[in-house]
Enzyme design. Structure first.
Site, short mmCIF file in Angstrom:
data_model
loop_
_atom_site.label_atom_id
_atom_site.label_comp_id
_atom_site.label_asym_id
_atom_site.label_seq_id
_atom_site.Cartn_x
_atom_site.Cartn_y
_atom_site.Cartn_z
N GLY A 1 -0.94 4.92 4.06
CA GLY A 1 -0.96 3.48 4.28
C GLY A 1 -0.99 2.75 2.96
O GLY A 1 -0.61 3.29 1.92
N GLY A 2 -1.46 1.52 3.01
CA GLY A 2 -1.47 0.68 1.82
C GLY A 2 -2.47 1.16 0.78
O GLY A 2 -3.46 1.84 1.10
N GLU B 1 -1.60 9.10 0.78
CA GLU B 1 -0.19 8.76 0.56
C GLU B 1 -0.10 7.25 0.64
O GLU B 1 -0.25 6.68 1.73
CB GLU B 1 0.69 9.40 1.64
N GLU C 1 2.03 16.18 0.24
CA GLU C 1 2.39 16.65 1.57
C GLU C 1 3.72 17.39 1.45
O GLU C 1 4.43 17.26 0.46
CB GLU C 1 2.50 15.47 2.53
N ASN D 1 4.96 3.05 10.18
CA ASN D 1 6.42 3.06 10.02
C ASN D 1 7.12 4.37 10.37
O ASN D 1 8.31 4.35 10.63
CB ASN D 1 6.82 2.57 8.62
P1 NAD Z 1 -2.25 -0.11 6.37
O1 NAD Z 1 -2.94 0.37 5.15
O2 NAD Z 1 -2.44 -1.52 6.78
O3 NAD Z 1 -2.73 0.75 7.64
C1 NAD Z 1 -2.59 2.15 7.67
C2 NAD Z 1 -3.57 2.72 8.68
O4 NAD Z 1 -4.90 2.54 8.21
C3 NAD Z 1 -3.52 2.08 10.06
O5 NAD Z 1 -3.66 3.09 11.03
C4 NAD Z 1 -4.72 1.15 10.05
O6 NAD Z 1 -5.25 0.88 11.33
C5 NAD Z 1 -5.71 1.97 9.24
N1 NAD Z 1 -6.76 1.21 8.57
C6 NAD Z 1 -6.73 -0.06 8.10
N2 NAD Z 1 -7.90 -0.37 7.49
C7 NAD Z 1 -8.70 0.73 7.57
C8 NAD Z 1 -10.01 1.06 7.11
N3 NAD Z 1 -10.76 0.19 6.45
N4 NAD Z 1 -10.47 2.29 7.35
C9 NAD Z 1 -9.72 3.21 8.00
N5 NAD Z 1 -8.48 2.96 8.47
C10 NAD Z 1 -7.97 1.74 8.25
O7 NAD Z 1 -0.72 0.25 6.20
P2 NAD Z 1 0.52 -0.12 7.14
O8 NAD Z 1 0.80 -1.58 7.09
O9 NAD Z 1 0.37 0.53 8.48
O10 NAD Z 1 1.69 0.69 6.40
C11 NAD Z 1 2.34 0.22 5.26
C12 NAD Z 1 1.81 0.89 4.02
O11 NAD Z 1 1.84 2.29 4.14
C13 NAD Z 1 2.66 0.57 2.81
O12 NAD Z 1 1.84 0.31 1.71
C14 NAD Z 1 3.45 1.86 2.60
O13 NAD Z 1 3.92 2.04 1.28
C15 NAD Z 1 2.44 2.87 2.98
N6 NAD Z 1 3.08 4.15 3.33
C16 NAD Z 1 2.97 5.19 2.43
C17 NAD Z 1 3.61 6.40 2.72
C18 NAD Z 1 3.54 7.56 1.75
O14 NAD Z 1 3.83 8.67 2.17
N7 NAD Z 1 3.15 7.36 0.50
C19 NAD Z 1 4.34 6.55 3.90
C20 NAD Z 1 4.43 5.47 4.76
C21 NAD Z 1 3.79 4.28 4.47
#
Ligand code: NAD
Length: 493
Positions: A228-229, A250, A462, A153
């Protein structure tokens, strides 16, 4: 059609087996670019390149910290010059508004200037240990290869929240952008080489979860910075633990935006809109729960719904549009099924609650901004991160009740408070389990203010000077200054 490779050891290259994947434009549902699907061999190459660039005696390791900082500032200037083109790439790949991505790209240089400026201010300490003949001091050293794995995002800005402090400390990086948004990072990697970064310091591997998994399991990676999630974060922490890598996480959120009866209600309405409908709710800090004083709830929510019904949905490149599509068909289906399940469980849809058909983009993944009422704080929709434009309305009776609801999820990323009473504002701020609390504002961040999650929203921070600590390890050096031989059979104190 545009094509993007991985960027390894100072050059862009195809995947070792030449496979690619399609990157889609969410606004249209059409393929926008072909991107290299990195293999395990490519991940090995990227980690090896980053390891070699970090080797003792290498150009990067012997560079003066001030010169390292200046390199970062040169990269900042190059990104600033290319901000418009990079923002367009990000807008097309993510479906987020061009005007939002332009501001993000124009802000990336601030992270590089700030952390570049800190590169020569990383200092150890002299410790007055009990034995006075000892000179004990600490040196703060980089880890080595840092893997940076990011959500889709905020592709470039998110990457530099981690890469700027990591590089300032003298680490080398392998960045894996989201498979939904690879292009801008590959372009920026080229700019890093043009700016003078030695080959191997700044690498990008493209692909999905399997590429991320190969990177996090790699023994050559000493530190992982992940955004990520929360579920993915858990898997990454396990992978890191299997080979002793350090982690910064994060993760997701379910942030509460608390509107008190004494608030400036126009400002509060604007803050609630910004919290949940900016970026179509696809922000980690989305204020997805509106906690509203019961005495003003009906009027406030009715006015809010009126404004929400006028939100302009459409092409993210159009400057008059306020909300673009969701990032993928999968995400659209997920949002839709969560809303439908909430309705089945008894929630009422005040506005939205269905897909939006944008006539000139029939394949786009649009969903209407949605307000749900008649639900409890423990209902699934009030506890689950939706990552879409869905607001759950939760009335509260008094401040203690507001805090109880606000803190009742497993998350703790952000929270908003809207009130004109300064004592109340700071009292509430103290009681909230959240890494960031905004008072009479929402969704503001800066390179020099720490950001991160409480509870399941994350580990580490961060931004701000303390982000530097995430990318350094401390070495304690003991030097005996007396020549006296000591009893070898007792502990030296
Ligand atoms: P996601 O967890 O699906 O993916 C994030 C990243 O992880 C991607 O690059 C993906 O390819 C990679 N990934 C997926 N599975 C993996 C694994 N098993 N091992 C290593 N890498 C893997 O998240 P998304 O859909 O891209 O983003 C949305 C999520 O990110 C939401 O939960 C949001 O709240 C969170 N987010 C958090 C912050 C923060 O600063 N706290 C900022 C932005 C987004």
């Amino acid at each position: 059609m545009r094509t993007y490779g991985c960027y390894i050891d100072g050059e862009e290259r195809q995947a070792s087996d030449r496979r690619t994947f399609e990157s889609e434009e969410p606004a249209t549902g059409l393929t926008y670019a072909l991107v290299a699907a990195a293999t395990a061999a490519d991940v090995d190459d990227a980690v090896a390149a980053a390891g070699n660039a970090f080797a003792p005696g290498s150009e990067w390791r012997t560079l003066a910290p001030s010169a390292r900082g200046r390199l970062m500032m040169r990269l900042a200037d190059a990104i600033a010059q290319r901000a418009e083109g990079l923002a367009e790439l990000e807008s097309r790949e993510t479906g987020k508004l061009y005007k939002e991505q332009l501001i993000q790209l124009q802000s990336v240089p601030n992270w590089l200037y700030y952390f570049g400026g800190l590169a020569d201010k990383i200092e150890g300490r002299v410790i007055p240990v009990p034995r006075q003949s000892i000179l004990n001091y600490t040196v703060r050293e980089p880890f080595g290869v840092v893997a940076i794995i990011k959500s889709w995002n905020s592709p470039a800005l998110g990457a530099f929240w981690s890469a700027a402090p990591a590089l300032a400390c003298g680490n080398t990086v392998v960045i894996k952008p989201s498979e939904l948004a690879s292009a801008s990072l590959v372009e920026i990697a080229k700019l890093a080489t043009e700016a003078g970064f030695p080959p191997g310091v700044f690498n990008v591997v493209t692909g999905g979860s399997e590429v991320g998994a190969a990177l996090t399991a790699h023994a050559g990676v000493a530190k992982i910075s992940f955004t990520g999630g929360t579920g993915t974060g858990r898997r990454i922490a396990e992978a890191a633990g299997s080979h002793g890598a350090h982690v910064t996480l994060e993760l997701g959120g379910k942030s509460a935006n608390i509107v008190c009866a004494d608030a400036n209600l126009d400002a509060a309405q604007s803050g609630v809109l910004a919290g949940i409908f900016a970026a179509a709710g696809q922000t980690c800090v989305a204020g997805s729960r509106l906690l509203i004083d019961r005495r003003i709830a009906e009027d406030f929510v009715a006015r809010l719904a009126e404004r929400v019904a006028t939100i302009r949905i459409g092409d993210p490149m159009d400057p008059s549009v306020e909300m673009g599509p969701l990032v993928s068909a999968r995400q659209l289906e997920r949002v839709e099924s969560l809303v439908n399940a909430a309705v089945d469980a008894g929630a009422a849809v005040l506005t939205g609650g269905e897909r939006e058909h944008v006539s000139d983009s029939p394949g786009g993944h649009y969903y209407r901004p949605t307000i749900l009422t008649d639900l409890g704080p423990q209902s699934e929709i009030a506890q689950t991160e939706v990552f879409g434009p869905v607001l759950a309305v939760l009335p509260f009776d008094d401040d203690a009740h507001a805090i109880e609801i606000a803190n009742s999820t497993p998350f703790g990323l952000g929270a908003g408070i809207w009130t004109s009473d300064v004592q109340r504002a700071h009292t509430l701020a103290r009681q909230l389990d959240a890494g960031t609390v905004w008072i009479n504002t929402y969704r503001a961040t800066a390179f020099n203010s720490p950001f991160g999650g409480f509870k399941e929203s994350g580990v580490g921070r961060e931004n701000g000077a303390e982000a530097i600590d995430q990318y350094l390890q401390t070495k304690s050096v003991w030097c005996e200054l007396s020549i006296e031989a000591r009893d070898p059979f007792v502990m030296q104190t």
